[in-house]
Write a protein that holds these residues in place. Structure first.
Motif, PDB file in Angstrom:
ATOM      1  N   PRO A 145     -14.910  33.851  19.099  1.00  0.00           N
ATOM      2  CA  PRO A 145     -15.759  32.886  18.397  1.00  0.00           C
ATOM      3  C   PRO A 145     -15.009  31.568  18.235  1.00  0.00           C
ATOM      4  CG  PRO A 145     -14.874  34.503  16.857  1.00  0.00           C
ATOM      5  CD  PRO A 145     -14.420  34.926  18.220  1.00  0.00           C
ATOM      6  N   LEU A 146     -15.747  30.481  18.023  1.00  0.00           N
ATOM      7  CA  LEU A 146     -15.128  29.184  17.770  1.00  0.00           C
ATOM      8  C   LEU A 146     -14.293  29.298  16.493  1.00  0.00           C
ATOM      9  CD1 LEU A 146     -15.084  26.272  18.900  1.00  0.00           C
ATOM     10  CD2 LEU A 146     -16.982  25.763  17.339  1.00  0.00           C
ATOM     11  N   THR A 147     -12.974  29.057  16.604  1.00  0.00           N
ATOM     12  CA  THR A 147     -12.034  29.384  15.525  1.00  0.00           C
ATOM     13  C   THR A 147     -11.142  28.197  15.195  1.00  0.00           C
ATOM     14  OG1 THR A 147     -11.989  31.706  16.239  1.00  0.00           O
ATOM     15  CG2 THR A 147     -10.180  30.960  14.834  1.00  0.00           C
ATOM     16  N   GLN A 214     -14.506  30.109  11.098  1.00  0.00           N
ATOM     17  CA  GLN A 214     -15.120  30.503  12.372  1.00  0.00           C
ATOM     18  C   GLN A 214     -16.628  30.306  12.338  1.00  0.00           C
ATOM     19  OE1 GLN A 214     -13.743  34.611  12.710  1.00  0.00           O
ATOM     20  NE2 GLN A 214     -12.331  34.011  14.329  1.00  0.00           N
ATOM     21  N   GLU A 215     -17.183  30.104  13.526  1.00  0.00           N
ATOM     22  CA  GLU A 215     -18.635  30.095  13.639  1.00  0.00           C
ATOM     23  C   GLU A 215     -19.186  31.460  13.221  1.00  0.00           C
ATOM     24  OE1 GLU A 215     -20.226  30.085  17.620  1.00  0.00           O
ATOM     25  OE2 GLU A 215     -18.417  31.018  18.428  1.00  0.00           O
ATOM     26  N   LEU A 216     -20.375  31.468  12.656  1.00  0.00           N
ATOM     27  CA  LEU A 216     -21.052  32.727  12.344  1.00  0.00           C
ATOM     28  C   LEU A 216     -21.710  33.215  13.630  1.00  0.00           C
ATOM     29  CD1 LEU A 216     -21.927  34.776  10.157  1.00  0.00           C
ATOM     30  CD2 LEU A 216     -23.986  33.400   9.845  1.00  0.00           C
ATOM     31  N   VAL A 217     -21.184  34.298  14.173  1.00  0.00           N
ATOM     32  CA  VAL A 217     -21.649  34.754  15.486  1.00  0.00           C
ATOM     33  C   VAL A 217     -23.073  35.276  15.420  1.00  0.00           C
ATOM     34  CG1 VAL A 217     -21.231  36.381  17.369  1.00  0.00           C
ATOM     35  CG2 VAL A 217     -19.301  35.264  16.231  1.00  0.00           C
ATOM     36  N   ASN A 218     -23.345  36.138  14.434  1.00  0.00           N
ATOM     37  CA  ASN A 218     -24.660  36.768  14.379  1.00  0.00           C
ATOM     38  C   ASN A 218     -24.832  37.437  13.019  1.00  0.00           C
ATOM     39  OD1 ASN A 218     -27.005  38.217  14.714  1.00  0.00           O
ATOM     40  ND2 ASN A 218     -26.262  39.466  16.411  1.00  0.00           N
ATOM     41  N   PRO A 219     -25.755  36.967  12.190  1.00  0.00           N
ATOM     42  CA  PRO A 219     -25.950  37.581  10.874  1.00  0.00           C
ATOM     43  C   PRO A 219     -26.856  38.804  10.887  1.00  0.00           C
ATOM     44  CG  PRO A 219     -27.398  35.697  11.105  1.00  0.00           C
ATOM     45  CD  PRO A 219     -26.613  35.793  12.394  1.00  0.00           C
ATOM     46  N   LYS A 297     -18.339  39.187  20.884  1.00  0.00           N
ATOM     47  CA  LYS A 297     -17.192  38.375  20.474  1.00  0.00           C
ATOM     48  C   LYS A 297     -16.376  39.143  19.437  1.00  0.00           C
ATOM     49  CE  LYS A 297     -18.961  33.810  21.623  1.00  0.00           C
ATOM     50  NZ  LYS A 297     -19.268  32.439  21.146  1.00  0.00           N
ATOM     51  N   VAL A 298     -15.064  39.013  19.542  1.00  0.00           N
ATOM     52  CA  VAL A 298     -14.173  39.761  18.661  1.00  0.00           C
ATOM     53  C   VAL A 298     -14.136  39.108  17.278  1.00  0.00           C
ATOM     54  CG1 VAL A 298     -12.099  38.492  19.402  1.00  0.00           C
ATOM     55  CG2 VAL A 298     -11.878  40.799  18.453  1.00  0.00           C
ATOM     56  N   LEU A 299     -14.154  39.934  16.228  1.00  0.00           N
ATOM     57  CA  LEU A 299     -14.166  39.417  14.861  1.00  0.00           C
ATOM     58  C   LEU A 299     -12.780  39.410  14.228  1.00  0.00           C
ATOM     59  CD1 LEU A 299     -17.410  41.111  13.480  1.00  0.00           C
ATOM     60  CD2 LEU A 299     -17.148  38.851  14.517  1.00  0.00           C
ATOM     61  N   GLU A 300     -12.004  40.456  14.465  1.00  0.00           N
ATOM     62  CA  GLU A 300     -10.665  40.540  13.886  1.00  0.00           C
ATOM     63  C   GLU A 300      -9.932  41.708  14.521  1.00  0.00           C
ATOM     64  OE1 GLU A 300     -10.882  41.199   9.691  1.00  0.00           O
ATOM     65  OE2 GLU A 300     -12.158  42.962   9.854  1.00  0.00           O
ATOM     66  N   PHE A 301      -8.759  42.028  13.978  1.00  0.00           N
ATOM     67  CA  PHE A 301      -7.951  43.128  14.496  1.00  0.00           C
ATOM     68  C   PHE A 301      -7.401  43.909  13.312  1.00  0.00           C
ATOM     69  CE2 PHE A 301      -3.919  44.917  16.111  1.00  0.00           C
ATOM     70  CZ  PHE A 301      -4.404  45.606  17.212  1.00  0.00           C
ATOM     71  N   ASN A 302      -7.615  45.220  13.318  1.00  0.00           N
ATOM     72  CA  ASN A 302      -7.166  46.078  12.222  1.00  0.00           C
ATOM     73  C   ASN A 302      -6.103  47.042  12.751  1.00  0.00           C
ATOM     74  OD1 ASN A 302      -6.855  47.655   9.966  1.00  0.00           O
ATOM     75  ND2 ASN A 302      -8.868  48.603  10.067  1.00  0.00           N
ATOM     76  N   PRO A 303      -4.809  46.793  12.452  1.00  0.00           N
ATOM     77  CA  PRO A 303      -3.723  47.564  13.075  1.00  0.00           C
ATOM     78  C   PRO A 303      -3.327  48.821  12.310  1.00  0.00           C
ATOM     79  CG  PRO A 303      -2.800  45.754  11.824  1.00  0.00           C
ATOM     80  CD  PRO A 303      -4.292  45.689  11.623  1.00  0.00           C
ATOM     81  N   LYS A 304      -4.307  49.589  11.856  1.00  0.00           N
ATOM     82  CA  LYS A 304      -4.005  50.795  11.076  1.00  0.00           C
ATOM     83  C   LYS A 304      -5.225  51.713  11.090  1.00  0.00           C
ATOM     84  CE  LYS A 304      -5.635  48.937   6.669  1.00  0.00           C
ATOM     85  NZ  LYS A 304      -6.622  48.115   7.361  1.00  0.00           N
TER      86      LYS A 304
END
Length: 407
Positions: A145-147, A214-219, A297-304
């Motif tokens: 997403p636009l970040t 970030q842009e709101l990708v899709n609500p 589109k990727v939102l974030e990363f959760n490393p656990k």
């Protein structure tokens, strides 16, 4: 009869009751020992699980972090002396990940903490700035997403000029007290005009937050799909995908109802992401379908490990067991997905609030009768399990005290 060799235990750091149970039950399928590390003197609720073999009590890190770390080091030294090797340790929520990451140089002498294959810096994987900047440098803009990154007030004017509305604000780095979430009761803030955006950014910067805009990708509800999986030190990647059907609250909340659903495009993206950031271990990567481009589109990363981990285990993607085999047995095992198994996960109380109370599209009885068949049959429950009834009994017996505590 030949005596069975004593298995090396796994340590689970108290944080999320649901995740603690999911890890213990996943390893319990192979009769592998799990020990809980408490965060305070109270007995953790997950310790009532038959799959938890014991609890190691520690000071509360929110009150005395130094003594908490000293207690962990003392336990780690004893266990290393007993088993002749470092012990695999799982954090179960962001606070635990921050605690262990911040003190990684001390802890890594006694514990194995997944994330960094070189075991130098595990904290960077929990920082959104590191994650998105790494992907931007590798030109993976097709699923980004636009970040924008906001660390000081000088950044605000440029963000206002370039960002598209509506947009969201979220902290790029969390703190052990979850100050952003506690204040706003949400992981993100929705901004619909640029004046409000500027005011909110100034306010958050004054509270020492580092921010991502970030842009709101899709609500639209139901368009978020998560990749759940594991990357071992040899670079092999195993994963499955699941769709978030409901969240509570809907904007910036946590999934309350999910189902396994194949999304082949996401496996390709997940592989690119994990290789570019050189991640090792268990992770969750949420994606949102962009209706404008029909691409995820990727939102974030959760490393656990995460709340819905038990659903992955149920269908054959037993991620704690993969980590156990790699760390303790030096074995790499490809999981076998069983499509006949239960393929839905529900957190019943929160999902009831979302589907029956919060949804006003139908009369409440109609909503209730629509909801009930969804959560019975073919569902994995976040807390209750027929194979672990002591937990359910403890919850029932403790209900009056929990209700009194809210008065």
């Amino acid at each position: 009869m030949e005596k069975r060799e004593e298995e090396i235990p796994v340590l689970v750091l108290q944080g999320s009751y649901v995740v603690e149970l999911a890890i213990a039950r996943s390893l319990g399928r192979y009769d592998l020992p799990v020990l809980l590390l408490s965060r305070g003197e109270k007995k953790p609720p997950a310790s009532f699980s038959k799959f938890v073999k014991g609890t190691i009590f520690n000071p509360d890190p929110l009150i005395d972090e130094e003594n908490f770390i000293d207690s962990l080091l003392n336990s780690g030294q004893k266990l290393k002396n007993r088993y002749g090797r470092r012990i695999l340790l799982f954090p179960t929520e962001d606070g635990g990940l921050l605690l262990t990451g911040k003190n990684f140089d001390l802890l890594k002498d006694y514990f194995v903490l997944l994330n960094d294959p070189e075991e130098k810096d595990i904290l960077r994987f929990s920082q959104k700035t590191y994650f998105f900047q790494t992907l931007l440098k590798t030109n993976f803009t097709e699923f980004l997403p636009l970040t924008f990154f906001c660390r000081q007030e000088d950044d605000i004017e440029s963000i206002k000029r370039k960002v598209t509305l509506p947009c969201i604000i979220k902290p790029s780095e969390k703190d052990i007290n979850f100050s952003f979430y506690r204040k706003y009761n949400s992981k993100i803030l929705l901004m619909e005009n640029k004046d409000d955006l500027e005011k909110r950014l100034v306010e958050l910067l004054s509270e020492n937050h580092k921010l991502v805009v970030q842009e709101l990708v899709n609500p639209k509800p139901g368009e978020e799909v998560c990749w759940w999986g594991y990357r071992n030190k040899s670079g092999e990647i195993f994963g499955i995908t699941a769709r978030e059907i409901r969240k509570f609250p809907q904007m910036g909340g946590t999934a309350t109802f999910m189902r396994i659903e194949e999304a082949s495009e996401i496996h390709h993206y997940a592989k690119k992401i994990l290789e570019s950031i050189n991640f090792w271990g268990i992770c969750e990567i949420p994606f949102m379908l962009d209706l404008r481009t029909n691409k995820f589109k990727v939102l974030e990363f959760n490393p656990k490990c995460w709340l819905q981990l038990s659903l992955a285990t149920e269908v054959g993607m037993n991620l704690p067991y993969l980590a156990y085999l790699e760390v303790y047995k030096n074995k790499l095992e490809k999981p076998i997905i069983d499509k006949r198994r239960r393929r839905k996960w529900v957190r019943a109380k929160e999902d009831f609030l979302r589907a029956v109370i919060e949804d006003e599209n139908y009369a409440i009885l109609k909503r209730l009768f629509k909801w009930m068949p969804q959560i019975f049959g073919g569902c994995v429950y976040s807390i209750h399990s027929l194979s672990d009834l002591k937990v359910t009994l403890h919850r029932i017996l403790g209900l009056p005290w929990r209700l009194l505590g809210k008065l």
